[in-house]
Scaffold this motif. Structure first.
Motif, PDB file in Angstrom:
ATOM      1  N   ILE A 194      -5.815   3.550  -2.575  1.00 23.33           N
ATOM      2  CA  ILE A 194      -6.450   4.272  -3.668  1.00 23.33           C
ATOM      3  C   ILE A 194      -5.739   3.885  -4.962  1.00 23.33           C
ATOM      4  O   ILE A 194      -4.520   4.055  -5.075  1.00 23.33           O
ATOM      5  CB  ILE A 194      -6.365   5.804  -3.480  1.00 23.33           C
ATOM      6  CG1 ILE A 194      -6.772   6.190  -2.062  1.00 23.33           C
ATOM      7  CG2 ILE A 194      -7.222   6.516  -4.511  1.00 23.33           C
ATOM      8  CD1 ILE A 194      -8.163   5.822  -1.675  1.00 23.33           C
ATOM      9  N   VAL A 195      -6.495   3.362  -5.923  1.00 25.46           N
ATOM     10  CA  VAL A 195      -5.919   2.918  -7.194  1.00 25.46           C
ATOM     11  C   VAL A 195      -6.528   3.736  -8.328  1.00 25.46           C
ATOM     12  O   VAL A 195      -7.711   3.602  -8.647  1.00 25.46           O
ATOM     13  CB  VAL A 195      -6.182   1.415  -7.436  1.00 25.46           C
ATOM     14  CG1 VAL A 195      -5.435   0.939  -8.681  1.00 25.46           C
ATOM     15  CG2 VAL A 195      -5.799   0.591  -6.221  1.00 25.46           C
ATOM     16  N   ASP A 196      -5.707   4.619  -8.901  1.00 23.86           N
ATOM     17  CA  ASP A 196      -6.161   5.468 -10.014  1.00 23.86           C
ATOM     18  C   ASP A 196      -4.938   5.917 -10.794  1.00 23.86           C
ATOM     19  O   ASP A 196      -3.912   6.263 -10.194  1.00 23.86           O
ATOM     20  CB  ASP A 196      -6.945   6.677  -9.489  1.00 23.86           C
ATOM     21  CG  ASP A 196      -7.786   7.339 -10.564  1.00 23.86           C
ATOM     22  OD1 ASP A 196      -7.194   7.811 -11.564  1.00 23.86           O
ATOM     23  OD2 ASP A 196      -9.015   7.391 -10.409  1.00 23.86           O
ATOM     24  N   ASN A 207      -2.345   4.440   1.209  1.00 24.95           N
ATOM     25  CA  ASN A 207      -1.422   3.933   0.187  1.00 24.95           C
ATOM     26  C   ASN A 207      -2.044   4.173  -1.174  1.00 24.95           C
ATOM     27  O   ASN A 207      -3.271   4.203  -1.308  1.00 24.95           O
ATOM     28  CB  ASN A 207      -1.166   2.432   0.379  1.00 24.95           C
ATOM     29  CG  ASN A 207      -0.367   2.144   1.636  1.00 24.95           C
ATOM     30  OD1 ASN A 207       0.818   2.415   1.702  1.00 24.95           O
ATOM     31  ND2 ASN A 207      -1.042   1.617   2.653  1.00 24.95           N
ATOM     32  N   GLU A 208      -1.195   4.316  -2.173  1.00 28.16           N
ATOM     33  CA  GLU A 208      -1.721   4.593  -3.509  1.00 28.16           C
ATOM     34  C   GLU A 208      -1.039   3.736  -4.560  1.00 28.16           C
ATOM     35  O   GLU A 208       0.086   3.255  -4.375  1.00 28.16           O
ATOM     36  CB  GLU A 208      -1.567   6.076  -3.849  1.00 28.16           C
ATOM     37  CG  GLU A 208      -0.149   6.596  -3.804  1.00 28.16           C
ATOM     38  CD  GLU A 208      -0.103   8.098  -4.085  1.00 28.16           C
ATOM     39  OE1 GLU A 208      -0.227   8.457  -5.266  1.00 28.16           O
ATOM     40  OE2 GLU A 208       0.055   8.873  -3.128  1.00 28.16           O
ATOM     41  N   ALA A 209      -1.741   3.556  -5.685  1.00 25.50           N
ATOM     42  CA  ALA A 209      -1.205   2.804  -6.819  1.00 25.50           C
ATOM     43  C   ALA A 209      -1.766   3.408  -8.096  1.00 25.50           C
ATOM     44  O   ALA A 209      -2.897   3.893  -8.118  1.00 25.50           O
ATOM     45  CB  ALA A 209      -1.593   1.332  -6.709  1.00 25.50           C
ATOM     46  N   SER A 210      -0.956   3.386  -9.161  1.00 17.12           N
ATOM     47  CA  SER A 210      -1.377   4.016 -10.420  1.00 17.12           C
ATOM     48  C   SER A 210      -1.748   2.998 -11.489  1.00 17.12           C
ATOM     49  O   SER A 210      -2.216   3.374 -12.568  1.00 17.12           O
ATOM     50  CB  SER A 210      -0.259   4.928 -10.948  1.00 17.12           C
ATOM     51  OG  SER A 210       0.904   4.168 -11.225  1.00 17.12           O
ATOM     52  N   ASN A 211      -1.534   1.704 -11.217  1.00 11.36           N
ATOM     53  CA  ASN A 211      -1.897   0.682 -12.206  1.00 11.36           C
ATOM     54  C   ASN A 211      -2.176  -0.640 -11.494  1.00 11.36           C
ATOM     55  O   ASN A 211      -2.043  -0.747 -10.261  1.00 11.36           O
ATOM     56  CB  ASN A 211      -0.790   0.511 -13.259  1.00 11.36           C
ATOM     57  CG  ASN A 211       0.554   0.156 -12.633  1.00 11.36           C
ATOM     58  OD1 ASN A 211       0.647  -0.760 -11.818  1.00 11.36           O
ATOM     59  ND2 ASN A 211       1.595   0.902 -13.012  1.00 11.36           N
ATOM     60  N   ALA A 212      -2.526  -1.647 -12.280  1.00 10.37           N
ATOM     61  CA  ALA A 212      -2.952  -2.931 -11.711  1.00 10.37           C
ATOM     62  C   ALA A 212      -1.828  -3.610 -10.930  1.00 10.37           C
ATOM     63  O   ALA A 212      -2.052  -4.095  -9.812  1.00 10.37           O
ATOM     64  CB  ALA A 212      -3.449  -3.849 -12.832  1.00 10.37           C
ATOM     65  N   ASP A 213      -0.633  -3.654 -11.492  1.00  9.75           N
ATOM     66  CA  ASP A 213       0.475  -4.352 -10.835  1.00  9.75           C
ATOM     67  C   ASP A 213       0.823  -3.715  -9.492  1.00  9.75           C
ATOM     68  O   ASP A 213       1.037  -4.415  -8.493  1.00  9.75           O
ATOM     69  CB  ASP A 213       1.710  -4.370 -11.744  1.00  9.75           C
ATOM     70  CG  ASP A 213       1.503  -5.240 -12.983  1.00  9.75           C
ATOM     71  OD1 ASP A 213       0.631  -6.135 -12.923  1.00  9.75           O
ATOM     72  OD2 ASP A 213       2.176  -5.013 -14.004  1.00  9.75           O
ATOM     73  N   GLU A 214       0.887  -2.366  -9.475  1.00 10.25           N
ATOM     74  CA  GLU A 214       1.162  -1.670  -8.218  1.00 10.25           C
ATOM     75  C   GLU A 214       0.061  -1.940  -7.196  1.00 10.25           C
ATOM     76  O   GLU A 214       0.330  -2.102  -5.996  1.00 10.25           O
ATOM     77  CB  GLU A 214       1.274  -0.160  -8.463  1.00 10.25           C
ATOM     78  CG  GLU A 214       2.535   0.269  -9.202  1.00 10.25           C
ATOM     79  CD  GLU A 214       2.571   1.779  -9.416  1.00 10.25           C
ATOM     80  OE1 GLU A 214       1.727   2.492  -8.818  1.00 10.25           O
ATOM     81  OE2 GLU A 214       3.441   2.245 -10.187  1.00 10.25           O
ATOM     82  N   ALA A 215      -1.184  -1.983  -7.682  1.00  7.93           N
ATOM     83  CA  ALA A 215      -2.318  -2.197  -6.780  1.00  7.93           C
ATOM     84  C   ALA A 215      -2.243  -3.573  -6.118  1.00  7.93           C
ATOM     85  O   ALA A 215      -2.417  -3.696  -4.893  1.00  7.93           O
ATOM     86  CB  ALA A 215      -3.633  -2.067  -7.554  1.00  7.93           C
ATOM     87  N   ILE A 216      -1.979  -4.610  -6.907  1.00 10.32           N
ATOM     88  CA  ILE A 216      -1.906  -5.973  -6.364  1.00 10.32           C
ATOM     89  C   ILE A 216      -0.747  -6.095  -5.376  1.00 10.32           C
ATOM     90  O   ILE A 216      -0.890  -6.677  -4.288  1.00 10.32           O
ATOM     91  CB  ILE A 216      -1.758  -7.009  -7.494  1.00 10.32           C
ATOM     92  CG1 ILE A 216      -2.961  -6.945  -8.456  1.00 10.32           C
ATOM     93  CG2 ILE A 216      -1.604  -8.411  -6.926  1.00 10.32           C
ATOM     94  CD1 ILE A 216      -4.298  -7.201  -7.824  1.00 10.32           C
ATOM     95  N   ALA A 217       0.417  -5.523  -5.757  1.00  2.95           N
ATOM     96  CA  ALA A 217       1.593  -5.591  -4.877  1.00  2.95           C
ATOM     97  C   ALA A 217       1.324  -4.888  -3.549  1.00  2.95           C
ATOM     98  O   ALA A 217       1.645  -5.412  -2.467  1.00  2.95           O
ATOM     99  CB  ALA A 217       2.798  -4.962  -5.575  1.00  2.95           C
TER     100      ALA A 217
END
Length: 467
Positions: free
Chosen positions: A6-8, A29-39
């Motif tokens: 989830i990317v938001d 898994n979660e990410a708050s921005n583009a870099d976290e999402a790609i990683a």
């Protein structure tokens, strides 16, 4: 077990998804921005990604492109609080599985996610595909598709899905619904965007001139042909040829068009050299071509060649929630430079626009706004300026309402943007059932009674599951 990413940038949204998928079937898994999402994507290789568009730094469209380069078959569902036509089309073009706006309809969201997971293919099972690297062209303001209704958003999604294909497309809809704008959007978002978009109106040109316009001619082909001229098919080579009002094309020209679609070749008038052409054909009509096939005014084989993909445009009366947005768009377009000031609409004027039936659709709305801008004495358009001298559409009489009610049940009316299509299908199904019953189920006699081909009858029987 499915892995979800989830990317938001909003923690509350990510938390909501965590609660929603709190079961042993999912890891999260979660990410708050583009870099976290790609990683996270590279490390975890999720089964599905739910991706917000509005984020600090790189936006969701850029992330989507990168994810699709890493794993073309991993489904990505785009979520956003606001979706413009350009964003919807780009998201679908770059491979989004679906585009969903906040606030979410949770049951629908769950259905979409489950479908995406069922249809997903692991990276190991799929061959890498060529990533999308082409830059989209700048789109002129007058070519922008405007709307936020469910009906028009479905059109945006379809444009995005079909843009990169070379399949022929048939756009159907009433006059003034924006068929040429849709054709231009398909071209602008396609891999042919750097080449020519050529439009020709088949109804506006006499048959003998239309043939020479489409196919070109050699010097001396006819009186007045003092030099060679290439036709629209050759002009559009490598690009897109838009054939507007295709239903008005003569049968002899339809036969020539069919040959081009089948073989990709043509001969100029007066010439004997066979030329290869590679133009994507997008056709449009406001006629019912199936009725024209029955009356022998349109070739059935050409019809099925053209309608590989069909895009149906809803009339403006079926998407009235778009009227305020369209009105603001036309006010900006036509008031700039007119009086040196921004012109707005009186609230009562907007009510009049929403109450009107718009037989001429978007084209009529633009003309009404343009006229009002010119006649306005100040910076506000009053109600009396809108329809002065225009005959207003009257409401339906009671018998008409009664006839319609048979095909406008609650289920059909609740499907916003689909009412016209569903009501017509309901009538068509009843008509075919009646004809089959009258002929005792004899399909040859049924086709003859209805005046349609057996191929068309079989198609409808399959479609409506009447076997």
């Amino acid at each position: 077990m499915y892995k979800l990413l989830i990317v938001d940038d909003e923690q509350s949204v990510r938390y909501s998804f965590k609660k929603l998928f709190n079961s042993s079937n999912y890891t999260f898994n979660e990410a708050s921005n583009a870099d976290e999402a790609i990683a996270s994507f590279k490390k975890e290789r999720p089964s599905l990604v739910i991706l917000d568009i509005e984020m600090p730094g790189r936006d969701g469209i850029q992330v989507l492109k990168e994810l699709k380069e890493l794993s073309p078959k991993t489904p990505v569902i785009i979520i956003t609080a606001y979706g413009s036509g350009d964003r919807v089309i780009k998201a679908m073009k770059y491979g989004a599985y679906e585009y969903i706006e906040k606030p979410f309809d949770i049951p629908r969201l769950m259905v979409v996610i489950e479908e995406a997971l069922k249809n997903s293919v692991s990276e190991e099972e799929s061959a890498a595909t060529e990533p999308f690297k082409k830059k989209l062209p700048a789109i002129k303001s007058e070519e922008v598709l405007v709307g936020e209704s469910t009906a028009i958003k479905e059109v945006f999604k379809l444009i995005g899905r079909v843009a990169t294909s070379d399949a022929s497309i048939l756009i159907v809809g009433e006059s003034g619904t924006g068929k040429e704008l849709v054709a231009k959007a398909i071209h602008n978002y396609s891999d042919r965007a750097a080449k020519q978009f050529i439009a020709i109106n088949c109804a506006a040109i006499p048959e003998n001139l239309l043939e020479s316009e489409l196919f070109g001619y050699e010097k001396g082909a006819f009186t007045g042909a003092d030099k060679q001229k290439i036709g629209k098919f050759e002009e559009a080579n490598g690009g897109t040829l838009f054939l507007d009002e295709i239903g008005d094309m003569s049968l002899s020209l339809q036969a020539k068009l069919l040959r081009i679609l089948q073989e990709g070749t043509l001969e100029r008038l007066g010439g004997n050299k066979t030329l290869k052409v590679d133009a994507r054909i997008v056709a449009a009509t406001n006629r019912n071509l199936e009725n024209d096939i029955i009356s022998k005014a349109f070739r059935e084989d050409l019809y099925y060649r053209l309608k590989v993909i069909t895009i149906s445009l809803p009339p403006l009366r079926m998407r009235k929630e778009d009227i305020p947005l369209l009105t603001r768009h036309f006010l900006r377009r036509h008031s700039s430079g007119t009086k040196g000031e921004t012109i707005s609409l009186h609230p009562d004027s907007m009510k009049q626009l929403l109450d009107y039936n718009w037989p001429g659709n978007i084209r009529e709305l633009e003309n009404v706004i343009k006229r009002a801008v010119i006649l306005a004495k100040g910076s506000v358009i009053s109600p009396d300026l809108l329809f002065e001298g225009v005959e207003r559409q009257v409401l339906q009489s009671s018998p008409e309402r009664s006839r319609l009610s048979a095909y406008l049940n609650a289920n059909i009316i609740s499907n916003e943007g689909e009412v016209y299509k569903l009501a017509i299908e309901e009538f068509e199904k009843d008509l075919i059932m009646w004809a089959l019953k009258k002929t005792g189920g004899n399909q040859v006699q049924t086709a003859k009674l209805l005046g349609i081909s057996r191929v068309m009858l079989h198609e409808r029987i399959d479609k409506f599951k009447l076997k």
